[in-house]
Each structure stands twice: as C-alpha cells, then as structure tokens.
Design an enzyme around this catalytic site. Structure first.
Site, PDB file in Angstrom:
ATOM      1  CB  SER A   1      -0.958  -0.048   1.196  1.00 26.35           C
ATOM      2  OG  SER A   1      -2.011   0.861   1.042  1.00 26.35           O
TER       3      SER A   1
ATOM      4  CG  ASP B   1      -4.545  -1.716   0.817  1.00 29.37           C
ATOM      5  OD1 ASP B   1      -3.625  -2.338   1.371  1.00 29.37           O
ATOM      6  OD2 ASP B   1      -4.679  -0.484   0.888  1.00 29.37           O
TER       7      ASP B   1
END
Length: 406
Positions: free
Chosen positions: A49, A230
C-alpha cells in the site's frame, strides 16, 4: 545483505519509511577497506500500500529517492489532483465502463511519478535491489506478490509490468478504490511437477497453504482473471509471503545456495511498521457503531492483530534460522562465514519516545496527502526510531568490531 519491508499506511507510511531509509544511508561503516552504508547493501525492498509507493521509487531511482521523493510525492497535493482528475467528464464517462475503475486513475498518476518504468527497468538499473510489491487476492484473501515466482504461476511476464500497476493494486483500498485485474494464462504453460503425497503429509500448515494457493492459480479455466485489492488487507507488513517461501525453500543454506562459500557475514531484515491507531475506541460506548467506525475497526483493529501474528511468526522463524546458522556457519560448502550473524530490526511508530508526538503521529490519517508538518515529523520519527532500536545498535557494534578485527 539487507532487506527492508515497508508497511501500508498511505503517505504517513511513505514519510516514516523515508526517514528510515535516510538513516540507513547515514549509517556508515568500513568494508574491505572502503566506506559504505547500510542502504548501499539493500538487496530486497518490499512494500504494501503506502509503503509500496516508496519501495517502488527506491527500487527505480536508488539514492535519488532520498532527495526526490519528498518534493515529487509527499509535498504535492496528490490526493486532490487524483479526485479532480477522476471527476473530469471524460474520466467519468470511462468509469462507466465495467473495465475501467478509480484505481486506473491512480495508476496513471503513479506512472508519472515513476516515469513509466517497469520491473524490467528496475532490474536493468545497476545496483538496484529486488522489488516485491504485495496486494491481496480478492477471491481467496491470500497475499499476491508482484514477483517472478508469482507471475510464473500465472504464465505471465512480470518484467513488462509497470511499477504503477503493481503499486496501484497494492494501494486499492476496498470500496474506496476499485480492484485491479490480472489475466491468468496458466493453462498456456506446463504445470510444475507437484510434490508427492508423502511430501504433502510432511508439510507444515504454511507450506500447505502456499502450495494450495499455487495450485489454485494453475487452474486458469476456473480462475481466468485475478482481482487484486490493497495488500494491507492480509499482511500490512508485506513480509508473510516472503517468510512462507523461505520456509518452503528448506534450510537457510539451501535458500542461499547461489552465494559463494563463506560470502555472507550478516543478514539484516528491517521491518517498518507505520500502522496508525484507531481514531476513536468503539468499546468506550454502548452505542451501535456506525458504518465508518466498523470499517475503520476492521481495517485498523483487525489489521493490527494480523501484524502481531506476522511478527510472532517472524520471531519463531528467526529462532530456528539462528540455531541453524550457529550449526552451519563456517563449514565447507556453507554460504555463511564463520562469524555470520542474523539480525531482525523492527521499527514502529509506537517506538517514538515522546508521548505527545507519538500519539499525534499515530493519528495522522491514512491518505495519499498529509500535512507538510506531519511529513517532516514522520521522517524525523522514522530516523529516530531506527537509531533507538536495540537490535540496530547491536548491528552497529558488530560492524565496528568488523573494522577492529577484520
């Protein structure tokens, strides 16, 4: 040999991680009669991320990241530009297509940051570390890493993949951003020979999970498309899949079989954890939590527990590897020198000593853009947290002894 893993957390994680990288560059020592730094010996950088934004930049640009990343990403209104571009009429029209989502807009902005570079460009850069970007397979909930091993499973070519595509997938927060899709071509390749039944019985649970995940990707008829979100959903540290692959690889000696005999003196793994605290505690009230509170608790509360599980696994693995290293170092055929050492350095926002600063930084929002004052304070905090790490101090003392007694 130094490996650095950079956790998720938006620009907060990127700024904190940048402070750690700068401190590694400031840590000088002498090796073979010349001055060098710990950052010069990073052979692997991993990111999830927000941490993946910095990891990819460092892999692409090396030491230039230390001076370029702040003005190119941290100090620009990246998030507001992203929202503005997503609302352009032409973009709104394109996003009405089922094959174009909000994360594609993010990927295009990131492509500008990386100058259109691909994984092949990183490998061609002299001295570049290996790069691993971790996302989450939306169907299985398993980590999906952008590595040659993972792409071999789906018969695809990682080298042609833009860095921006991998980082966008790793940063695709569910609901806020759309999943990124990868085509599975596994049915066009010969499947690797699977282990026999006895091997499968003897595997520990981590090896079995890794093997079953691999087998799932090889069935391209059932899974022709892989949707990614993610990476922090499953592993915010970006280290678990790497550990599992090392375990499956067997002994430490077999994992470093390509290294010349006696060439490895130190293995250093630095995990940078930039997860933030909850903005408010839902267990302080008897009111039914709101949708936003539930989402935040699931992402940051449950995510924090998974981070602790990963760190516990890392400590267990470290204990086994240290015992093996003590038995095998210095022996004929071993890649480890007689004085080889292993160090795991965990750096966290929770290590910031000043209570007021720590509580403030732990509540910096997870966003692509944060306040300029927070950017600078986070970098200072990352450098200080590393400097104060007891294991980092042990590494420095070990390097000093190396100069005194080569």
């Amino acid at each position: 040999m130094v490996a650095v893993t950079l956790s998720g957390g938006g620009a907060r994680a990127a700024a904190f991680g940048l402070g750690v990288l700068r401190e590694l560059k400031a840590t000088q020592f002498e090796l073979d009669g010349r001055q060098t730094t710990l950052l010069d010996h990073v052979v692997l950088v991993s990111g999830v991320s927000g941490g993946s934004i910095l990891a990819a930049h460092f892999a692409a640009f090396g030491d230039d990241t230390l001076s370029r990343f702040e003005p190119d990403f941290l100090m620009v209104p990246f998030e507001s530009r992203l929202i503005r571009e997503a609302l352009w009429p032409t973009r709104l029209y394109r996003m009405s297509s089922p094959w174009y989502g909000r994360t594609q807009v993010l990927a295009q902005r990131l492509d500008e940051l990386y100058g259109g570079r691909t994984f092949a460009d990183v490998r061609r850069r002299p001295g570049a570390p290996d790069l691993m970007i971790t996302a989450t397979d939306l169907t299985t909930g398993a980590p999906f890493d952008f590595t040659p091993e993972q792409f071999d499973l789906i018969c695809s070519d990682l080298s042609k993949t833009p860095l921006s595509f991998a980082v966008a997938a790793s940063s695709a927060v569910p609901l806020l951003l759309s999943p990124i899709t990868v085509r599975n071509y596994a049915d066009e390749c010969a499947s690797p020979t699977s282990s026999n039944k006895q091997d499968a019985v003897d595997e520990d649970y981590r090896a079995r999970l890794l093997r079953r995940s691999a087998e799932g990707y090889r069935n391209a008829k059932e899974r022709p498309f892989i949707h990614l979100v993610d990476g922090g959903v499953t592993d915010n540290l970006g280290v678990r899949l790497m550990l599992d692959r090392l375990i499956v690889g067997g002994s430490m000696t077999s994992n470093f079989a390509d290294a010349p005999e006696g060439s490895i003196r130190r293995l250093v793994l630095i995990t940078v954890n930039s997860e933030r605290g909850l903005a408010e505690r839902i267990d302080s009230s008897d009111r039914i939590p709101t949708t936003i509170q539930v989402m935040e608790s699931l992402i940051f509360g449950a995510g924090s527990r998974e981070t602790q599980v990963t760190l516990a696994m890392l400590n267990d693995d470290l204990r086994r590897w240290s015992e093996e290293l003590a038995r095998t170092r210095g022996r004929a055929g071993s890649p480890f020198s007689g004085d080889a050492e292993m160090h795991v350095i965990s750096v966290s926002l929770n290590d910031v000593p000043d209570d007021k600063i720590r509580h403030s930084l732990l509540r910096v929002p997870t966003a692509f853009t944060i306040e300029a004052a927070d950017v600078r304070q986070l970098q200072d905090a990352g450098a200080e947290a590393l400097r104060r790490s007891p294991e980092f101090l042990r590494v420095q003392r070990s390097l000093a002894r190396q100069v005194d007694h080569p």
